[in-house]
Design an enzyme around this catalytic site. Structure first.
Site, PDB file in Angstrom:
ATOM      1  N   PRO A 142       0.807  -1.229   0.000  1.00 23.81           N
ATOM      2  CA  PRO A 142       0.000   0.000   0.000  1.00 23.81           C
ATOM      3  C   PRO A 142       0.835   1.273   0.000  1.00 23.81           C
ATOM      4  CG  PRO A 142      -0.009  -1.001   2.177  1.00 23.81           C
ATOM      5  CD  PRO A 142       0.785  -1.917   1.293  1.00 23.81           C
ATOM      6  N   ASN A 196       9.108  -6.656   3.829  1.00 24.47           N
ATOM      7  CA  ASN A 196       9.459  -8.086   3.809  1.00 24.47           C
ATOM      8  C   ASN A 196       8.344  -8.991   4.290  1.00 24.47           C
ATOM      9  OD1 ASN A 196      12.006  -7.725   2.663  1.00 24.47           O
ATOM     10  ND2 ASN A 196      12.862  -7.170   4.660  1.00 24.47           N
ATOM     11  N   GLY A 213       6.272  -1.663  -6.727  1.00 23.38           N
ATOM     12  CA  GLY A 213       7.367  -1.319  -7.632  1.00 23.38           C
ATOM     13  C   GLY A 213       8.406  -2.430  -7.690  1.00 23.38           C
ATOM     14  N   ASP A 214       9.623  -2.058  -8.105  1.00 24.39           N
ATOM     15  CA  ASP A 214      10.688  -3.057  -8.247  1.00 24.39           C
ATOM     16  C   ASP A 214      11.055  -3.659  -6.892  1.00 24.39           C
ATOM     17  OD1 ASP A 214      12.225  -0.917 -10.703  1.00 24.39           O
ATOM     18  OD2 ASP A 214      10.787  -2.532 -10.938  1.00 24.39           O
ATOM     19  N   GLU A 247      10.865  -8.541  -3.359  1.00 30.11           N
ATOM     20  CA  GLU A 247      10.399  -9.358  -2.225  1.00 30.11           C
ATOM     21  C   GLU A 247       9.819 -10.673  -2.711  1.00 30.11           C
ATOM     22  OE1 GLU A 247       8.578  -6.166   0.941  1.00 30.11           O
ATOM     23  OE2 GLU A 247       8.168  -8.305   1.111  1.00 30.11           O
ATOM     24  N   SER A 281       7.911   3.361  -8.201  1.00 28.99           N
ATOM     25  CA  SER A 281       8.534   4.607  -8.661  1.00 28.99           C
ATOM     26  C   SER A 281       9.319   4.387  -9.943  1.00 28.99           C
ATOM     27  CB  SER A 281       9.503   5.122  -7.599  1.00 28.99           C
ATOM     28  OG  SER A 281       8.865   5.102  -6.357  1.00 28.99           O
ATOM     29  N   THR A 282      10.042   3.261 -10.064  1.00 25.33           N
ATOM     30  CA  THR A 282      10.822   3.044 -11.295  1.00 25.33           C
ATOM     31  C   THR A 282      10.119   2.024 -12.168  1.00 25.33           C
ATOM     32  OG1 THR A 282      12.738   3.287  -9.876  1.00 25.33           O
ATOM     33  CG2 THR A 282      13.139   2.591 -12.147  1.00 25.33           C
ATOM     34  N   ARG A 325      12.115   8.971   1.286  1.00 31.39           N
ATOM     35  CA  ARG A 325      11.043   8.127   0.741  1.00 31.39           C
ATOM     36  C   ARG A 325       9.720   8.889   0.681  1.00 31.39           C
ATOM     37  NH1 ARG A 325      12.524   2.967  -0.393  1.00 31.39           N
ATOM     38  NH2 ARG A 325      10.532   2.683  -1.403  1.00 31.39           N
TER      39      ARG A 325
HETATM   40  N1  LIG Z   1       3.391  -2.634   4.024  1.00 30.45           N
HETATM   41  C1  LIG Z   1       4.638  -2.143   3.867  1.00 30.45           C
HETATM   42  N2  LIG Z   1       5.123  -1.208   4.707  1.00 30.45           N
HETATM   43  C2  LIG Z   1       6.353  -0.710   4.525  1.00 30.45           C
HETATM   44  N3  LIG Z   1       7.209  -1.068   3.532  1.00 30.45           N
HETATM   45  C3  LIG Z   1       6.761  -2.001   2.679  1.00 30.45           C
HETATM   46  C4  LIG Z   1       5.471  -2.579   2.779  1.00 30.45           C
HETATM   47  N4  LIG Z   1       5.320  -3.482   1.780  1.00 30.45           N
HETATM   48  C5  LIG Z   1       6.470  -3.472   1.079  1.00 30.45           C
HETATM   49  N5  LIG Z   1       7.340  -2.584   1.603  1.00 30.45           N
HETATM   50  C6  LIG Z   1       8.694  -2.248   1.128  1.00 30.45           C
HETATM   51  O1  LIG Z   1       8.638  -0.987   0.438  1.00 30.45           O
HETATM   52  C7  LIG Z   1       9.728  -0.944  -0.501  1.00 30.45           C
HETATM   53  C8  LIG Z   1       9.360  -0.142  -1.721  1.00 30.45           C
HETATM   54  O2  LIG Z   1       8.263  -0.731  -2.304  1.00 30.45           O
HETATM   55  P1  LIG Z   1       8.028  -0.582  -3.895  1.00 30.45           P
HETATM   56  O3  LIG Z   1       9.179  -1.106  -4.624  1.00 30.45           O
HETATM   57  O4  LIG Z   1       6.682  -1.154  -4.137  1.00 30.45           O
HETATM   58  O5  LIG Z   1       7.924   0.976  -4.124  1.00 30.45           O
HETATM   59  P2  LIG Z   1       9.060   1.934  -4.687  1.00 30.45           P
HETATM   60  O6  LIG Z   1      10.327   1.676  -3.967  1.00 30.45           O
HETATM   61  O7  LIG Z   1       8.505   3.296  -4.663  1.00 30.45           O
HETATM   62  O8  LIG Z   1       9.210   1.468  -6.190  1.00 30.45           O
HETATM   63  P3  LIG Z   1      10.599   1.173  -6.947  1.00 30.45           P
HETATM   64  O9  LIG Z   1      11.200   0.032  -6.141  1.00 30.45           O
HETATM   65  O10 LIG Z   1      10.156   0.801  -8.336  1.00 30.45           O
HETATM   66  O11 LIG Z   1      11.422   2.400  -6.881  1.00 30.45           O
HETATM   67  C9  LIG Z   1      10.020  -2.378  -0.861  1.00 30.45           C
HETATM   68  O12 LIG Z   1      11.400  -2.593  -0.624  1.00 30.45           O
HETATM   69  C10 LIG Z   1       9.180  -3.214   0.078  1.00 30.45           C
HETATM   70  O13 LIG Z   1       9.994  -4.217   0.703  1.00 30.45           O
HETATM   71  C1  LIG Z   2      20.852  14.483 -17.091  1.00 29.48           C
HETATM   72  C2  LIG Z   2      19.710  13.552 -17.226  1.00 29.48           C
HETATM   73  C3  LIG Z   2      19.983  12.332 -16.390  1.00 29.48           C
HETATM   74  C4  LIG Z   2      18.933  11.276 -16.597  1.00 29.48           C
HETATM   75  C5  LIG Z   2      19.342  10.006 -15.870  1.00 29.48           C
HETATM   76  C6  LIG Z   2      18.916   8.852 -16.686  1.00 29.48           C
HETATM   77  C7  LIG Z   2      19.441   7.559 -16.104  1.00 29.48           C
HETATM   78  C8  LIG Z   2      18.278   6.732 -15.645  1.00 29.48           C
HETATM   79  C9  LIG Z   2      18.632   5.290 -15.688  1.00 29.48           C
HETATM   80  C10 LIG Z   2      17.558   4.541 -14.931  1.00 29.48           C
HETATM   81  C11 LIG Z   2      18.061   3.181 -14.551  1.00 29.48           C
HETATM   82  C12 LIG Z   2      17.058   2.574 -13.638  1.00 29.48           C
HETATM   83  C13 LIG Z   2      17.584   1.283 -13.121  1.00 29.48           C
HETATM   84  C14 LIG Z   2      16.522   0.727 -12.230  1.00 29.48           C
HETATM   85  C15 LIG Z   2      16.810   0.288 -11.016  1.00 29.48           C
HETATM   86  C16 LIG Z   2      15.692  -0.212 -10.175  1.00 29.48           C
HETATM   87  O1  LIG Z   2      15.821  -1.588  -9.942  1.00 29.48           O
HETATM   88  C17 LIG Z   2      15.749   0.514  -8.831  1.00 29.48           C
HETATM   89  C18 LIG Z   2      14.594   0.101  -7.976  1.00 29.48           C
HETATM   90  O2  LIG Z   2      13.441   0.530  -8.548  1.00 29.48           O
HETATM   91  N1  LIG Z   2      15.669   1.938  -9.067  1.00 29.48           N
HETATM   92  C19 LIG Z   2      16.661   2.718  -8.642  1.00 29.48           C
HETATM   93  O3  LIG Z   2      17.641   2.302  -8.075  1.00 29.48           O
HETATM   94  C20 LIG Z   2      16.502   4.154  -8.942  1.00 29.48           C
HETATM   95  C21 LIG Z   2      17.486   4.565  -9.998  1.00 29.48           C
HETATM   96  C22 LIG Z   2      17.347   6.052 -10.180  1.00 29.48           C
HETATM   97  C23 LIG Z   2      18.103   6.491 -11.396  1.00 29.48           C
HETATM   98  C24 LIG Z   2      18.128   7.979 -11.501  1.00 29.48           C
END
Ligand SMILES: Nc1ncnc2c1ncn2[C@@H]1O[C@H](COP(=O)(O)OP(=O)(O)OP(=O)(O)O)[C@@H](O)[C@H]1O
Ligand SMILES: CCCCCCCCCCCCC/C=C/[C@@H](O)[C@H](CO)NC(=O)CCCCC
Ligand SMILES: [Ca+2]
Length: 559
Positions: A146, A181, A204-205, A210, A248-249, A312
């Site tokens: 969530p 986790n 997200g990733d 997990e 986010s990614t 965050r």
């Molecule tokens: N209920 C929860 N409360 C707090 N943290 C959680 C919960 N469920 C999952 N998480 C943790 O939150 C972290 C981020 O989750 P998620 O990857 O979905 O979002 P994000 O980090 O914004 O996306 P991305 O990883 O693509 O950048 C994960 O590492 C996950 O382990």
């Molecule tokens: C001057 C312009 C500069 C533009 C920069 C472009 C470069 C972007 C490359 C993006 C690569 C993403 C790799 C993804 C890794 C994900 O598993 C990880 C978890 O979601 N994200 C990050 O670590 C977050 C990684 C955040 C990258 C910025």
């Protein structure tokens, strides 16, 4: 992509093709009426061509008796009303419709029949065809984070995904996670996996990571494999993983279906797509650390992640803010990278051979030479420290990135390594040596446009099966560092050079799919096609197929 089930008898195959023909013609005919109506010409004008892509049975989502729609205020609804008086019985077919930028939508077409028997017969024929599609999931285990991304995982699932699963008669057990986790631990221990055809993560990733850890650890435990052994041959997971992007990614979802749109992803799950994926196992001194499927980044991406963890609450924007701050810090790190190049692969990191649906590079099994490595004398020599086949590079790096897939994502549409493959058993190791801020900026900028981000004197990229990294300055060994959950704040300062050195300027941390690793000296090994996703890779953008021969409304006569 798994083939259609072989079990179809010739009669059924004929019927399947026949169903497809009729569906295609009926859908084309239906579009024909729509387009001729729009053109204002007579209804019977079927001379034009219908620009449409046929609908295969394997992309039909569901069939059901049409719900009566009482509202008849618009002209077309009035026409449909007259039509339905003539043809009192009708059924609706829901099918995948491709829209722009790899997005899929659920579209529908209603067929009207004179007799109830005929109508029910068609519903039965199509439902029977769908039930024969063995790769379609019927029961799923869904974990929702969530708090990921913009904190709308739950609403995305309830509003956009659950209705589609319901329509496709898929049962889903939903668990909203309560802490980090939670999903991993539930999968590792309590989940009864025999009940399900797949696991879906909404997030997200990090959330995907997990599920990946829960499922892979569970599979190894169930098969008695010790994942602490760096060269253990891991057992592939049988359950498919589906991703509903809400992070986010979202680079894993983006690189396997071509978009981070939740509805598109849900439809790929419903039709039961299957996409194998490599997984990197990461160890430190023969202790298992983590798995990675996207990015293992030391230096720039590690520092971006470390800094973003304290932000965050900013959601996805945290990476941009930390990216700028890290770029300005312009730190570089000294160490030694050693790697085992992937011999005899069909591709290389700069060949512009993109990994797409039905990728030939991924289908090419590595030659026996690569597989012999596991049993060969080189491996014994390496384990004793003497490694003949391995390349060793010592230097000062701004970034060391290993991409076992392209890492294409909304921020960087072609990704960190545009020609990396999802399931070829290799990872692209990108070394960015110490350079000026301007040069590094140019390199980064090329991730967002068509220019080749490897075409710099200070950048080199190698396709590898294994690699190791040893930082120049030994990292401190202290009890809290051996704790399982990595500390987000980095290490206590202690190094051989001077006692008052600023630890963070000589040590970065490893960004492993968005999680920070507790150690900097690591050994990485690519496990070929260890998992499968409900995806098909990024489809080539095909022009809509044009049907030349006009089609007429055919009586729905199943033969
Ligand atoms: N209920 C929860 N409360 C707090 N943290 C959680 C919960 N469920 C999952 N998480 C943790 O939150 C972290 C981020 O989750 P998620 O990857 O979905 O979002 P994000 O980090 O914004 O996306 P991305 O990883 O693509 O950048 C994960 O590492 C996950 O382990
Ligand atoms: C001057 C312009 C500069 C533009 C920069 C472009 C470069 C972007 C490359 C993006 C690569 C993403 C790799 C993804 C890794 C994900 O598993 C990880 C978890 O979601 N994200 C990050 O670590 C977050 C990684 C955040 C990258 C910025
Ligand atoms: Ca790969």
């Amino acid at each position: 992509m798994e083939k259609q089930p072989r079990l179809l008898s010739s009669k059924l195959v004929h019927k399947q093709r026949q169903v497809e023909v009729v569906l295609n013609s009926r859908i084309l005919a239906w579009k024909e009426i729509e387009s001729s109506r729009k053109r204002g010409s007579g209804l019977n004008d079927t001379s034009g061509t219908a620009h449409s892509r046929g609908v295969q049975v394997c992309e039909i989502l569901a069939v059901q008796k049409t719900e009566e729609d009482e509202s008849t205020n618009t002209r077309s609804q009035k026409k449909a009303k007259q039509y339905s008086l003539l043809y009192a019985h009708s059924f609706t077919v829901f099918y995948v419709k491709r829209t722009r930028q790899h997005q899929w939508r659920c579209s529908e077409v209603t067929f009207h029949c004179a007799s109830q028997g005929l109508c029910e017969q068609w519903i039965q024929v199509i439902a029977e065809q769908l039930s024969l599609l063995a790769n379609r999931p019927k029961s799923l285990l869904v974990y929702i984070n969530p708090y990921g991304g913009k904190q709308c995982g739950q609403s995305i699932y309830e509003q956009k995904v659950a209705p589609l699963f319901h329509r496709a008669c898929i049962s889903a057990d939903v668990i909203v996670t309560e802490y980090a986790n939670h999903a991993r631990d539930h999968l590792k221990t309590e989940a009864n996996l025999d009940k399900y055809d797949g696991v879906v993560c909404v997030g997200g990733d990090g959330m995907f990571s997990e599920i990946l850890h829960g499922l892979v650890s569970r599979t190894q435990t169930d098969h008695g494999v010790d994942q602490n052994q760096p060269d253990a041959v891991l057992v592939p997971c049988s359950l498919h993983i589906g991703i509903i992007p809400a992070g986010s990614t979202d680079c894993i979802c983006f690189a396997t279906i071509g978009t981070n749109d939740p509805v598109t992803s849900a439809l790929h799950i419903i039709v039961g797509d299957s996409q194998p994926m490599d997984v990197c196992s990461v160890h430190h001194n023969n202790v298992f650390l983590r798995y990675s499927v996207s990015l293992l980044g030391y230096g720039f991406y590690g520092d971006v992640l470390t800094d973003s963890e304290r932000k965050r609450w900013l959601g996805p924007a945290r990476y941009d803010l930390s990216g700028v701050k890290t770029f300005l810090s312009h730190n570089f790190y000294e160490g030694t990278v050693s790697f085992l190049p992937a011999e005899d692969t069909m591709g290389n990191p700069r060949d512009k051979l993109r990994c797409r649906s039905g990728c030939h590079v991924c289908q090419h099994k590595p030659s026996s030479k690569d597989n012999q490595w596991e049993m060969s004398e080189e491996k014994e020599k390496f384990d004793k420290g003497d490694s003949s086949d391995w390349n060793v590079i010592h230097g000062k790096f701004i970034a060391i990135n290993a991409a076992s897939m392209s890492c294409a994502c909304p921020r960087s549409p072609k990704g960190l390594s545009p020609s990396a493959h999802l399931a070829d058993g290799t990872a692209d190791l990108i070394l960015v040596r110490k350079c000026s801020r301007l040069d590094f900026f140019r390199h980064l900028l090329r991730h967002t446009n068509k220019d080749d981000q490897f075409d710099h004197s200070f950048v080199e990229v190698h396709r590898v099966r294994k690699f190791r990294f040893q930082p120049q300055h030994q990292e401190p060994v202290s009890l809290e560092d051996l704790s399982e959950t990595p500390k987000k704040t980095g290490f206590s300062p202690m190094c051989s050079a001077q006692t008052n050195c600023n630890y963070s300027s000589i040590h970065s941390s490893w960004n492993c799919d968005g999680e920070i690793l507790p150690h900097t000296a690591i050994q990485v090994s690519v496990q070929c096609q260890l998992i499968r996703l409900f995806a098909r890779g990024i489809e080539e953008q095909q022009p809509h197929c044009v049907f030349e021969d006009p089609c007429t409304l055919q009586a729905l006569e199943p033969h």
